[in-house]
Design a protein around this motif. Structure first.
Motif, PDB file in Angstrom:
ATOM      1  N   GLY A 145       0.809  -1.207   0.000  1.00  0.00           N
ATOM      2  CA  GLY A 145       0.000   0.000   0.000  1.00  0.00           C
ATOM      3  C   GLY A 145       0.835   1.247   0.000  1.00  0.00           C
ATOM      4  N   PRO A 146       0.198   2.352   0.142  1.00  0.00           N
ATOM      5  CA  PRO A 146      -1.220   2.391   0.465  1.00  0.00           C
ATOM      6  C   PRO A 146      -2.082   2.213  -0.792  1.00  0.00           C
ATOM      7  CG  PRO A 146      -0.375   4.612   0.390  1.00  0.00           C
ATOM      8  CD  PRO A 146       0.784   3.690   0.115  1.00  0.00           C
ATOM      9  N   LEU A 147      -2.921   1.213  -0.766  1.00  0.00           N
ATOM     10  CA  LEU A 147      -3.876   0.972  -1.842  1.00  0.00           C
ATOM     11  C   LEU A 147      -5.256   0.854  -1.222  1.00  0.00           C
ATOM     12  CD1 LEU A 147      -2.138  -1.840  -3.959  1.00  0.00           C
ATOM     13  CD2 LEU A 147      -2.241   0.599  -4.493  1.00  0.00           C
ATOM     14  N   ASP A 148      -6.216   1.516  -1.807  1.00  0.00           N
ATOM     15  CA  ASP A 148      -7.607   1.344  -1.407  1.00  0.00           C
ATOM     16  C   ASP A 148      -8.196   0.306  -2.363  1.00  0.00           C
ATOM     17  OD1 ASP A 148     -10.500   1.613  -1.616  1.00  0.00           O
ATOM     18  OD2 ASP A 148     -10.285   3.379  -0.334  1.00  0.00           O
ATOM     19  N   PRO A 149      -8.574  -0.882  -1.879  1.00  0.00           N
ATOM     20  CA  PRO A 149      -9.054  -1.937  -2.765  1.00  0.00           C
ATOM     21  C   PRO A 149     -10.234  -1.516  -3.648  1.00  0.00           C
ATOM     22  CG  PRO A 149      -8.606  -2.839  -0.609  1.00  0.00           C
ATOM     23  CD  PRO A 149      -8.474  -1.346  -0.491  1.00  0.00           C
ATOM     24  N   VAL A 150     -11.142  -0.734  -3.100  1.00  0.00           N
ATOM     25  CA  VAL A 150     -12.308  -0.294  -3.882  1.00  0.00           C
ATOM     26  C   VAL A 150     -11.873   0.629  -5.016  1.00  0.00           C
ATOM     27  CG1 VAL A 150     -14.475   1.008  -3.757  1.00  0.00           C
ATOM     28  CG2 VAL A 150     -13.906  -0.636  -1.962  1.00  0.00           C
ATOM     29  N   GLU A 151     -10.958   1.544  -4.721  1.00  0.00           N
ATOM     30  CA  GLU A 151     -10.488   2.469  -5.748  1.00  0.00           C
ATOM     31  C   GLU A 151      -9.675   1.744  -6.819  1.00  0.00           C
ATOM     32  OE1 GLU A 151      -8.386   5.579  -3.692  1.00  0.00           O
ATOM     33  OE2 GLU A 151     -10.253   6.457  -2.915  1.00  0.00           O
ATOM     34  N   VAL A 152      -8.840   0.815  -6.409  1.00  0.00           N
ATOM     35  CA  VAL A 152      -8.032   0.073  -7.380  1.00  0.00           C
ATOM     36  C   VAL A 152      -8.926  -0.808  -8.246  1.00  0.00           C
ATOM     37  CG1 VAL A 152      -6.175  -1.613  -7.688  1.00  0.00           C
ATOM     38  CG2 VAL A 152      -5.965   0.172  -5.947  1.00  0.00           C
ATOM     39  N   ALA A 153      -9.932  -1.423  -7.651  1.00  0.00           N
ATOM     40  CA  ALA A 153     -10.873  -2.238  -8.428  1.00  0.00           C
ATOM     41  C   ALA A 153     -11.587  -1.377  -9.467  1.00  0.00           C
ATOM     42  CB  ALA A 153     -11.880  -2.911  -7.498  1.00  0.00           C
ATOM     43  N   ALA A 154     -12.021  -0.184  -9.072  1.00  0.00           N
ATOM     44  CA  ALA A 154     -12.671   0.724 -10.023  1.00  0.00           C
ATOM     45  C   ALA A 154     -11.698   1.113 -11.138  1.00  0.00           C
ATOM     46  CB  ALA A 154     -13.180   1.964  -9.295  1.00  0.00           C
ATOM     47  N   THR A 155     -10.431   1.280 -10.803  1.00  0.00           N
ATOM     48  CA  THR A 155      -9.416   1.620 -11.795  1.00  0.00           C
ATOM     49  C   THR A 155      -9.222   0.475 -12.785  1.00  0.00           C
ATOM     50  OG1 THR A 155      -8.303   3.068 -10.228  1.00  0.00           O
ATOM     51  CG2 THR A 155      -6.992   2.300 -12.102  1.00  0.00           C
ATOM     52  N   ILE A 156      -9.242  -0.748 -12.298  1.00  0.00           N
ATOM     53  CA  ILE A 156      -9.103  -1.910 -13.183  1.00  0.00           C
ATOM     54  C   ILE A 156     -10.267  -1.962 -14.165  1.00  0.00           C
ATOM     55  CG2 ILE A 156      -9.088  -4.433 -13.295  1.00  0.00           C
ATOM     56  CD1 ILE A 156      -7.579  -4.353 -10.561  1.00  0.00           C
ATOM     57  N   VAL A 157     -11.476  -1.811 -13.656  1.00  0.00           N
ATOM     58  CA  VAL A 157     -12.656  -1.850 -14.534  1.00  0.00           C
ATOM     59  C   VAL A 157     -12.597  -0.699 -15.536  1.00  0.00           C
ATOM     60  CG1 VAL A 157     -15.177  -1.692 -14.606  1.00  0.00           C
ATOM     61  CG2 VAL A 157     -14.064  -3.085 -12.849  1.00  0.00           C
ATOM     62  N   ALA A 158     -12.230   0.487 -15.075  1.00  0.00           N
ATOM     63  CA  ALA A 158     -12.146   1.643 -15.968  1.00  0.00           C
ATOM     64  C   ALA A 158     -11.057   1.442 -17.033  1.00  0.00           C
ATOM     65  CB  ALA A 158     -11.873   2.907 -15.167  1.00  0.00           C
ATOM     66  N   THR A 159      -9.957   0.824 -16.656  1.00  0.00           N
ATOM     67  CA  THR A 159      -8.882   0.567 -17.615  1.00  0.00           C
ATOM     68  C   THR A 159      -9.344  -0.401 -18.698  1.00  0.00           C
ATOM     69  OG1 THR A 159      -7.180   0.990 -15.952  1.00  0.00           O
ATOM     70  CG2 THR A 159      -6.514  -0.317 -17.880  1.00  0.00           C
ATOM     71  N   VAL A 160     -10.038  -1.450 -18.298  1.00  0.00           N
ATOM     72  CA  VAL A 160     -10.540  -2.415 -19.284  1.00  0.00           C
ATOM     73  C   VAL A 160     -11.532  -1.734 -20.221  1.00  0.00           C
ATOM     74  CG1 VAL A 160     -11.925  -4.516 -19.577  1.00  0.00           C
ATOM     75  CG2 VAL A 160     -10.087  -4.454 -17.879  1.00  0.00           C
ATOM     76  N   GLN A 161     -12.512  -1.037 -19.664  1.00  0.00           N
ATOM     77  CA  GLN A 161     -13.520  -0.395 -20.507  1.00  0.00           C
ATOM     78  C   GLN A 161     -12.900   0.694 -21.377  1.00  0.00           C
ATOM     79  OE1 GLN A 161     -16.660  -1.505 -20.995  1.00  0.00           O
ATOM     80  NE2 GLN A 161     -16.026  -3.173 -19.651  1.00  0.00           N
ATOM     81  N   GLY A 162     -12.004   1.499 -20.799  1.00  0.00           N
ATOM     82  CA  GLY A 162     -11.329   2.527 -21.581  1.00  0.00           C
ATOM     83  C   GLY A 162     -10.426   1.938 -22.649  1.00  0.00           C
ATOM     84  N   GLY A 163      -9.804   0.807 -22.332  1.00  0.00           N
ATOM     85  CA  GLY A 163      -8.969   0.126 -23.316  1.00  0.00           C
ATOM     86  C   GLY A 163      -9.766  -0.324 -24.524  1.00  0.00           C
ATOM     87  N   TYR A 164     -10.975  -0.805 -24.285  1.00  0.00           N
ATOM     88  CA  TYR A 164     -11.856  -1.175 -25.405  1.00  0.00           C
ATOM     89  C   TYR A 164     -12.134   0.044 -26.282  1.00  0.00           C
ATOM     90  CZ  TYR A 164     -13.342  -5.752 -23.459  1.00  0.00           C
ATOM     91  OH  TYR A 164     -13.412  -7.039 -22.998  1.00  0.00           O
ATOM     92  N   VAL A 165     -12.498   1.148 -25.651  1.00  0.00           N
ATOM     93  CA  VAL A 165     -12.849   2.357 -26.396  1.00  0.00           C
ATOM     94  C   VAL A 165     -11.653   2.858 -27.211  1.00  0.00           C
ATOM     95  CG1 VAL A 165     -13.513   4.793 -26.158  1.00  0.00           C
ATOM     96  CG2 VAL A 165     -14.683   3.043 -24.813  1.00  0.00           C
ATOM     97  N   LEU A 166     -10.494   2.939 -26.580  1.00  0.00           N
ATOM     98  CA  LEU A 166      -9.307   3.425 -27.283  1.00  0.00           C
ATOM     99  C   LEU A 166      -8.913   2.500 -28.441  1.00  0.00           C
ATOM    100  CD1 LEU A 166      -7.178   4.621 -24.234  1.00  0.00           C
ATOM    101  CD2 LEU A 166      -8.453   6.046 -25.866  1.00  0.00           C
TER     102      LEU A 166
END
Length: 192
Positions: A145-166
């Motif tokens: 850490g410091p890592l907030d699991p909820v924030e990192v999980a949201a970042t993972i989902v956003a990266t996947v979805q954003g990766g599709y768009v890009l």
């Protein structure tokens, strides 16, 4: 796509899944569904009350399939980072985008609580599942850490979805791959 053993409702659901992924809800007509499924209008309306009912069945099926595919990687056991990496690097049709993410861009799906529910539930499930794995990694000392699991999980989902768009915008899966590699680098332990 279809086998001789598929029932008419199964063919209708599968055809609707593909059309929703390709065209979205607004662009998917009952006639297109019937043609893709090789089913008549009477068959469609015998098994489903109408397009919204059939679309809901297809969206639910897509959500179930996406959860199963994610869980195959995330539930495989082993270190947290390896499970997240397996999820991020799993086989995908990147240039087609996410079949559920596609629906978030459809105003009629987003306006319907019933059609939107499986999309919301799946995204919430994925964020929760990832947050739990990240917490496991923090608890074991594998992730630091410091890592907030909820924030990192949201970042993972956003990266996947954003990766599709890009990737769709560029016409190449390279943008998706770059985003995933960058995210995995951020999750790597830092030397002391």
């Amino acid at each position: 796509m279809y086998t001789a053993f598929m029932t008419t409702p199964e063919r209708l659901i599968e055809a609707t899944q593909e059309l929703l992924w390709e065209r979205g809800y607004v662009g998917t007509s009952p006639k297109a569904i019937q043609q893709a499924a090789g089913a008549g209008q009477g068959s469609m309306y015998h098994h489903f009350a109408g397009k919204p009912d059939l679309a809901l069945a297809a969206i639910r099926r897509t959500a179930e399939q996406l959860r199963a595919a994610a869980e195959a990687s995330l539930g495989s056991g082993g270190p947290a980072r390896a499970r997240i990496e397996a999820y991020l690097l799993r086989e995908r049709e990147v240039l087609r985008g996410c079949p559920l993410g596609r629906l978030t861009m459809d105003p009629e799906v987003m306006a319907s609580e019933e059609l939107r529910a499986p999309v919301d539930e799946t995204i919430d499930w994925l964020r929760g599942r990832l947050a739990g794995i990240i917490q496991e990694g923090l608890d074991s000392g594998e992730l630091v850490g410091p890592l907030d699991p909820v924030e990192v999980a949201a970042t993972i989902v956003a990266t996947v979805q954003g990766g599709y768009v890009l990737s769709r915008a560029a016409g190449s899966p390279a943008a998706f791959d770059t985003a995933v590699r960058g995210l995995l680098a951020l999750l790597s332990p830092r030397p002391a």
